[in-house]
Design an enzyme around this catalytic site. Structure first.
Site, short mmCIF file in Angstrom:
data_model
loop_
_atom_site.label_atom_id
_atom_site.label_comp_id
_atom_site.label_asym_id
_atom_site.label_seq_id
_atom_site.Cartn_x
_atom_site.Cartn_y
_atom_site.Cartn_z
N TYR A 205 0.78 -1.13 -0.06
CA TYR A 205 0.04 -0.01 0.09
C TYR A 205 1.17 1.26 0.06
CZ TYR A 205 -4.12 -3.04 1.37
OH TYR A 205 -4.94 -3.77 1.23
N PRO A 294 -12.37 0.52 -0.84
CA PRO A 294 -11.62 -0.67 -0.77
C PRO A 294 -10.11 -0.85 0.01
CG PRO A 294 -11.43 0.15 -2.96
CD PRO A 294 -12.63 0.96 -2.12
N LYS A 298 -12.14 -4.62 3.61
CA LYS A 298 -13.22 -4.89 4.61
C LYS A 298 -14.53 -5.31 4.09
CE LYS A 298 -11.40 -4.77 8.46
NZ LYS A 298 -10.48 -5.68 7.69
C1 PHB Z 1 -7.41 -6.95 -4.21
O1 PHB Z 1 -6.28 -8.06 -4.29
O2 PHB Z 1 -8.16 -6.79 -5.25
C2 PHB Z 1 -7.41 -5.98 -3.13
C3 PHB Z 1 -6.80 -6.28 -2.02
C4 PHB Z 1 -6.59 -5.36 -0.92
C5 PHB Z 1 -7.31 -4.20 -0.87
C6 PHB Z 1 -8.16 -3.74 -1.93
C7 PHB Z 1 -8.22 -4.81 -2.93
O3 PHB Z 1 -7.37 -3.34 0.09
#
Ligand code: PHB
Length: 396
Positions: A205, A294, A298
């Site tokens: 992230y 997203p 959650k």
């Molecule tokens: C995903 O792999 O699509 C994904 C993973 C983590 C997130 C949002 C989407 O926070």
């Protein structure tokens, strides 16, 4: 000609919430009918997020809803928060004793649909709900039209709206189709699927001056990545080279392994909680009740937590005529929902760059990220929320 069918619980929506609920209720001998306006193929191929909390995985595997989650899914023991060109790992097991699993939602849906059909579940695809009524009585009903044009009326003892953010059951619960608390965000995610090996063994992230990016995964050969974009962006107006340049610039220090991009989309998001989750004998769960951005991963986990509570409440109501749990359902569910709303909003605001952000805002954001990664209390707060708080058990 209208056919009338009776069941105990009419469930609108064959997503994770509706399917899991029917599975749990069936275990207690409570029959249900599930309706969905979509076809099976559409449900099984819609790409959604992929992170499951430990409790979600436990519910899916222990109840026999999905065995593959443990074999095909991958356990992840941490994530990397990336800012100012450096990665900072949040180690989940040492902070919380828990982990998460990467298992795409549509895989969980395939498992659930197969399990329900094998158990003889009345599951009607391509069936559009046209009305919901008498929810203040003991005999609420749902009317629907199936793909061949047949009208059906389902008479039940309880109606569940598990039909997503554009819920058709919601007006019967909240009195309007939009009644709720919500917040819009001035950005969206540009999501891609590409054929390449993973670029990192855990999710990244990343906060960068140009905006947020998330490096996620799907399998050994397919990767999922996102970058913050304008909600009005046209996914087809960007070349593959531009997509890779944007992603690479947003995770400085990590070389992304590039590969052919075979799916791309712009995903808008918002935060939403319905004003009411229950009215008489109708209730909302999952995205029909709430949606989250997203960034906190959650969405599906909250849906599963709602359903675990609702299953207990419906067993008490329908098997023992005990109304205490269903009366407490909304308040109990809302405690977790608002914690998840806060976490999803917090991760989103901490990691994204607003187009009108001042130099002060940007420096403050880095200060916030440092407060999290440089403190065990900060890392634990994030890890507890990300891996999921324990499921509430209802007091009886
Ligand atoms: C995903 O792999 O699509 C994904 C993973 C983590 C997130 C949002 C989407 O926070």
């Amino acid at each position: 000609m209208t056919t009338t069918v009776r069941t105990r619980v009419a469930i609108v929506g064959a997503g994770p919430a509706g399917l899991l609920l029917s599975h749990l209720l069936a275990d207690a001998g409570i029959d249900s009918i599930i309706l969905d306006r979509r076809g099976r193929d559409e449900i099984e191929s819609t790409i959604r997020a992929g992170i499951l909390e430990q409790e979600t995985v436990r519910v899916l595997s222990e109840t026999g809803a999905s065995d593959r989650v443990l074999t095909v899914g991958n356990r992840h023991d941490g994530i990397e928060l990336h800012f100012e060109g450096e990665g900072h790992r949040i180690d989940f097991p040492s902070l919380t004793g828990r982990s998460v699993w990467l298992y795409p939602q549509h895989e969980a849906l395939k498992d659930l649909i197969a399990a329900r059909l094998a158990a003889g579940q009345d599951l009607r695809f391509e069936t559009e709900v046209t009305g919901v009524g008498d929810v203040e009585s003991d005999r609420p009903w749902v009317s629907a039209t199936s793909a061949d044009g047949t009208e059906v009326r389902i008479e039940a003892e309880f109606v569940v709206g598990a039909d997503g953010s554009r819920s058709v059951v919601r007006p019967a619960v909240t009195g309007s189709s939009s009644g709720g608390y919500f917040r819009e965000y001035p950005f969206a995610w540009f999501g891609i699927l590409c054929e390449a090996p993973p670029s990192s063994h855990e999710l990244i992230y990343s906060n960068s001056p140009d905006g947020f990016a998330l490096i996620s995964q799907r399998s050994a050969t397919v990767q999922r990545m996102y970058f913050q974009c304008d909600p009005e962006a046209d996914p087809d107006a960007v070349s593959e080279a531009e997509i890779w340049a944007t992603l690479q610039a947003r995770v400085p220090g990590t070389a992304l392994t590039e590969g052919p991009i075979f799916q791309r989309e712009v995903l808008r998001f918002r935060s939403f909680v319905a004003h009411e989750l229950r009215h008489g004998r109708a209730v909302l769960v999952g995205d029909a009740a709430h949606t989250v951005p997203p960034t906190g991963a959650k969405g599906m986990n909250l849906a599963v937590a709602d359903v675990v509570l609702l299953d207990q409440a419906l067993r008490a109501l329908l098997l023992e005529n005990d109304t205490r749990l269903i009366d407490a359902f909304a308040d109990t569910a809302l405690r977790r929902i608002w914690k998840a709303q806060h976490f999803s909003w917090w991760m989103t605001s901490m990691l994204h760059t607003a187009s009108d952000a001042s130099a002060f805002d940007q420096r403050r954001q880095v200060g916030e990220l440092r407060s999290v990664v440089e403190s065990e209390a900060g890392r634990t707060f994030l890890a507890e929320a990300y891996t999921g708080w324990p499921h509430q058990s209802s007091d009886r």
